[in-house]
Write a protein that holds these residues in place. Structure first.
Motif, PDB file in Angstrom:
ATOM      1  N   ALA A 185       0.841  -1.207   0.000  1.00 16.33           N
ATOM      2  CA  ALA A 185       0.000   0.000   0.000  1.00 16.33           C
ATOM      3  C   ALA A 185       0.873   1.253   0.000  1.00 16.33           C
ATOM      4  N   GLY A 186       1.993   1.187   0.733  1.00 14.65           N
ATOM      5  CA  GLY A 186       2.911   2.327   0.770  1.00 14.65           C
ATOM      6  C   GLY A 186       3.389   2.683  -0.618  1.00 14.65           C
ATOM      7  N   GLU A 187       3.713   1.669  -1.389  1.00 14.19           N
ATOM      8  CA  GLU A 187       4.196   1.860  -2.757  1.00 14.19           C
ATOM      9  C   GLU A 187       3.142   2.562  -3.626  1.00 14.19           C
ATOM     10  N   ASN A 188       1.859   2.147  -3.470  1.00 11.90           N
ATOM     11  CA  ASN A 188       0.781   2.773  -4.233  1.00 11.90           C
ATOM     12  C   ASN A 188       0.668   4.253  -3.916  1.00 11.90           C
ATOM     13  N   ARG A 189       0.829   4.596  -2.654  1.00 12.69           N
ATOM     14  CA  ARG A 189       0.766   6.017  -2.271  1.00 12.69           C
ATOM     15  C   ARG A 189       1.894   6.789  -2.935  1.00 12.69           C
ATOM     16  N   TRP A 190       3.058   6.172  -3.004  1.00 12.68           N
ATOM     17  CA  TRP A 190       4.219   6.813  -3.631  1.00 12.68           C
ATOM     18  C   TRP A 190       3.883   7.176  -5.083  1.00 12.68           C
ATOM     19  N   ILE A 191       3.292   6.217  -5.819  1.00 10.28           N
ATOM     20  CA  ILE A 191       2.929   6.464  -7.211  1.00 10.28           C
ATOM     21  C   ILE A 191       1.844   7.531  -7.307  1.00 10.28           C
ATOM     22  N   ALA A 192       0.804   7.404  -6.476  1.00 11.96           N
ATOM     23  CA  ALA A 192      -0.306   8.358  -6.525  1.00 11.96           C
ATOM     24  C   ALA A 192       0.198   9.776  -6.291  1.00 11.96           C
ATOM     25  N   GLU A 193       1.102   9.923  -5.324  1.00 12.47           N
ATOM     26  CA  GLU A 193       1.652  11.248  -5.024  1.00 12.47           C
ATOM     27  C   GLU A 193       2.384  11.821  -6.231  1.00 12.47           C
ATOM     28  N   ARG A 194       3.179  10.972  -6.878  1.00 11.58           N
ATOM     29  CA  ARG A 194       3.977  11.471  -8.002  1.00 11.58           C
ATOM     30  C   ARG A 194       3.156  11.675  -9.270  1.00 11.58           C
ATOM     31  N   MET A 195       2.004  11.017  -9.365  1.00 16.76           N
ATOM     32  CA  MET A 195       1.127  11.222 -10.516  1.00 16.76           C
ATOM     33  C   MET A 195       0.295  12.513 -10.372  1.00 16.76           C
ATOM     34  N   SER A 196       0.280  13.077  -9.175  1.00 19.22           N
ATOM     35  CA  SER A 196      -0.516  14.282  -8.950  1.00 19.22           C
ATOM     36  C   SER A 196       0.097  15.473  -9.696  1.00 19.22           C
ATOM     37  N   LEU A 197      -0.767  16.340 -10.236  1.00 18.10           N
ATOM     38  CA  LEU A 197      -0.289  17.563 -10.887  1.00 18.10           C
ATOM     39  C   LEU A 197      -0.672  18.791 -10.058  1.00 18.10           C
ATOM     40  N   MET A 198      -0.996  18.550  -8.805  1.00 20.30           N
ATOM     41  CA  MET A 198      -1.458  19.600  -7.902  1.00 20.30           C
ATOM     42  C   MET A 198      -0.457  20.755  -7.850  1.00 20.30           C
ATOM     43  N   GLY A 199      -0.950  21.975  -8.047  1.00 19.28           N
ATOM     44  CA  GLY A 199      -0.109  23.163  -7.922  1.00 19.28           C
ATOM     45  C   GLY A 199       0.691  23.485  -9.159  1.00 19.28           C
ATOM     46  N   LYS A 200       0.661  22.618 -10.172  1.00 16.75           N
ATOM     47  CA  LYS A 200       1.399  22.905 -11.404  1.00 16.75           C
ATOM     48  C   LYS A 200       0.537  23.747 -12.350  1.00 16.75           C
ATOM     49  N   THR A 201       1.192  24.465 -13.245  1.00 19.38           N
ATOM     50  CA  THR A 201       0.480  25.174 -14.308  1.00 19.38           C
ATOM     51  C   THR A 201       0.830  24.519 -15.631  1.00 19.38           C
ATOM     52  N   THR A 202      -0.210  24.071 -16.346  1.00 23.18           N
ATOM     53  CA  THR A 202      -0.012  23.405 -17.633  1.00 23.18           C
ATOM     54  C   THR A 202      -0.606  24.267 -18.746  1.00 23.18           C
ATOM     55  N   VAL A 203       0.210  24.567 -19.742  1.00 23.05           N
ATOM     56  CA  VAL A 203      -0.259  25.278 -20.934  1.00 23.05           C
ATOM     57  C   VAL A 203      -0.638  24.221 -21.962  1.00 23.05           C
ATOM     58  N   ILE A 204      -1.835  24.337 -22.544  1.00 24.69           N
ATOM     59  CA  ILE A 204      -2.264  23.357 -23.560  1.00 24.69           C
ATOM     60  C   ILE A 204      -2.721  24.099 -24.811  1.00 24.69           C
ATOM     61  N   THR A 205      -2.009  23.885 -25.920  1.00 23.74           N
ATOM     62  CA  THR A 205      -2.447  24.513 -27.176  1.00 23.74           C
ATOM     63  C   THR A 205      -3.440  23.582 -27.867  1.00 23.74           C
ATOM     64  N   GLY A 206      -4.377  24.194 -28.611  1.00 23.48           N
ATOM     65  CA  GLY A 206      -5.420  23.376 -29.246  1.00 23.48           C
ATOM     66  C   GLY A 206      -6.321  22.734 -28.202  1.00 23.48           C
ATOM     67  N   GLY A 207      -6.461  23.392 -27.043  1.00 22.12           N
ATOM     68  CA  GLY A 207      -7.181  22.785 -25.925  1.00 22.12           C
ATOM     69  C   GLY A 207      -8.666  23.096 -25.875  1.00 22.12           C
ATOM     70  N   ALA A 208      -9.191  23.720 -26.934  1.00 24.06           N
ATOM     71  CA  ALA A 208     -10.610  24.107 -26.891  1.00 24.06           C
ATOM     72  C   ALA A 208     -11.541  22.961 -27.245  1.00 24.06           C
ATOM     73  N   ARG A 209     -11.009  21.931 -27.925  1.00 23.31           N
ATOM     74  CA  ARG A 209     -11.857  20.785 -28.293  1.00 23.31           C
ATOM     75  C   ARG A 209     -10.963  19.571 -28.550  1.00 23.31           C
ATOM     76  N   GLY A 210     -11.599  18.458 -28.878  1.00 21.49           N
ATOM     77  CA  GLY A 210     -10.875  17.261 -29.326  1.00 21.49           C
ATOM     78  C   GLY A 210      -9.888  16.726 -28.300  1.00 21.49           C
ATOM     79  N   ILE A 211      -8.757  16.245 -28.801  1.00 27.58           N
ATOM     80  CA  ILE A 211      -7.747  15.630 -27.937  1.00 27.58           C
ATOM     81  C   ILE A 211      -7.235  16.640 -26.907  1.00 27.58           C
TER      82      ILE A 211
END
Ligand code: NAD
Length: 259
Positions: free
Chosen positions: A1-27
């Protein structure tokens, strides 16, 4: 279970800013939704009047910037605004892209120039502007460029000649940038989607209706992909779980591209 938490924590994007072009529709929109669900704030760039969905309802900061990625002045202004309004840029996903609206023998110079401008130069300069901001912060970051199955194999489709070449260029850009930006811990990877149900595939299928059956019967998994099928891999690449992944291409084609 500890290992799963490690992965979940690192998969989080909390607090990051992501720029996405072409983000209004589709993929691009599906990628924005998934990044928001993992906690990322979003700066969405597109030429459409407004995005198909307002993602601030997912509880993150989400701003829309009507920006053409082929207009350098506009791009510089938008990235400047994003840095001021969000205080940081961590990630950039370049999903803005176009496909030709005519077959090979009808391509004019201007058609090719437009494809190269949006798919290659737009990608290049968004990557450059995002990387400049990340380099200044000294935080490291992640760039994900959307390439295509058309950069890996010939597709029985009339419009993909120059399009495929632009996506090949995107993959080469990625391998170069991965090396160029490694000293700042900026990771660069591509995704090569197969046939994904969006307005783009719809446009192709209007003139070649038999394509619908190709889209759904050719992939070994036996169906066309959905925009959300791309999202898990992109969230991974944007996250700290991918801290040693750079210079890689991930094909998401329902099995059309083998290893
Ligand atoms: P789409 O047409 O639904 O979305 C593309 C978005 O890019 C649109 O919202 C469009 O307005 C925007 N855009 C176009 N030109 C722009 C510009 N100059 N500046 C800013 N935004 C611009 O298509 P999609 O299928 O969601 O494609 C997304 C990406 O995935 C593209 O790069 C495409 O080449 C790639 N791709 C799609 C498929 C597929 O089967 N749909 C397969 C492989 C790769």
């Amino acid at each position: 279970a500890g290992e799963n938490r490690w992965i979940a924590e690192r998969m989080s994007l909390m607090g990051k800013t992501t720029v996405i072009t072409g983000g209004a529709r589709g993929i691009g929109l599906a990628l924005a939704e998934a990044a928001a669900e993992a906690g990322s704030n979003l700066a969405i760039l597109d030429v459409l009047d407004k995005p198909q969905r307002d993602l601030s309802e997912l509880g993150v900061k989400a701003e829309y910037y009507r920006t053409d990625v082929t207009k350098m002045d506009m791009l510089e202004e938008t990235f400047g605004r994003i840095s001021r309004e969000f205080g940081r840029i961590d990630n950039c996903v370049t999903a803005a892209g176009i496909v030709a609206d005519k077959p090979f023998f009808e391509h004019k110079w201007d058609d090719c120039e437009r494809l190269l401008k949006v798919n290659v130069l737009g990608t290049f300069f968004c990557a450059q502007l995002a990387a400049k901001a990340i380099r200044e912060q000294g935080t490291g970051g992640s760039l994900v460029l959307i390439a295509s199955i058309a950069s890996h194999m010939a597709i029985p489709l009339q419009r993909l000649t120059m399009y495929g070449a632009t996506k090949g260029a995107v993959r080469v850009l990625m391998t170069q940038l991965a090396v160029e930006l490694a000293p700042w811990n900026i990771r660069v990877n591509t995704i090569s989607p197969g046939f994904i149900r969006t307005d783009m595939t719809e446009l192709c299928a209007v003139q070649q209706p038999e394509l619908y059956s190709v889209f759904s019967s050719a992939p070994p998994l036996g169906r066309i992909g959905e925009p959300s099928d791309i999202a898990g891999a992109v969230n991974y690449l944007l996250s700290d779980a991918a801290s040693y992944t750079t210079g890689a291409d991930i094909s998401i084609t329902g099995g059309l591209i083998g290893g």
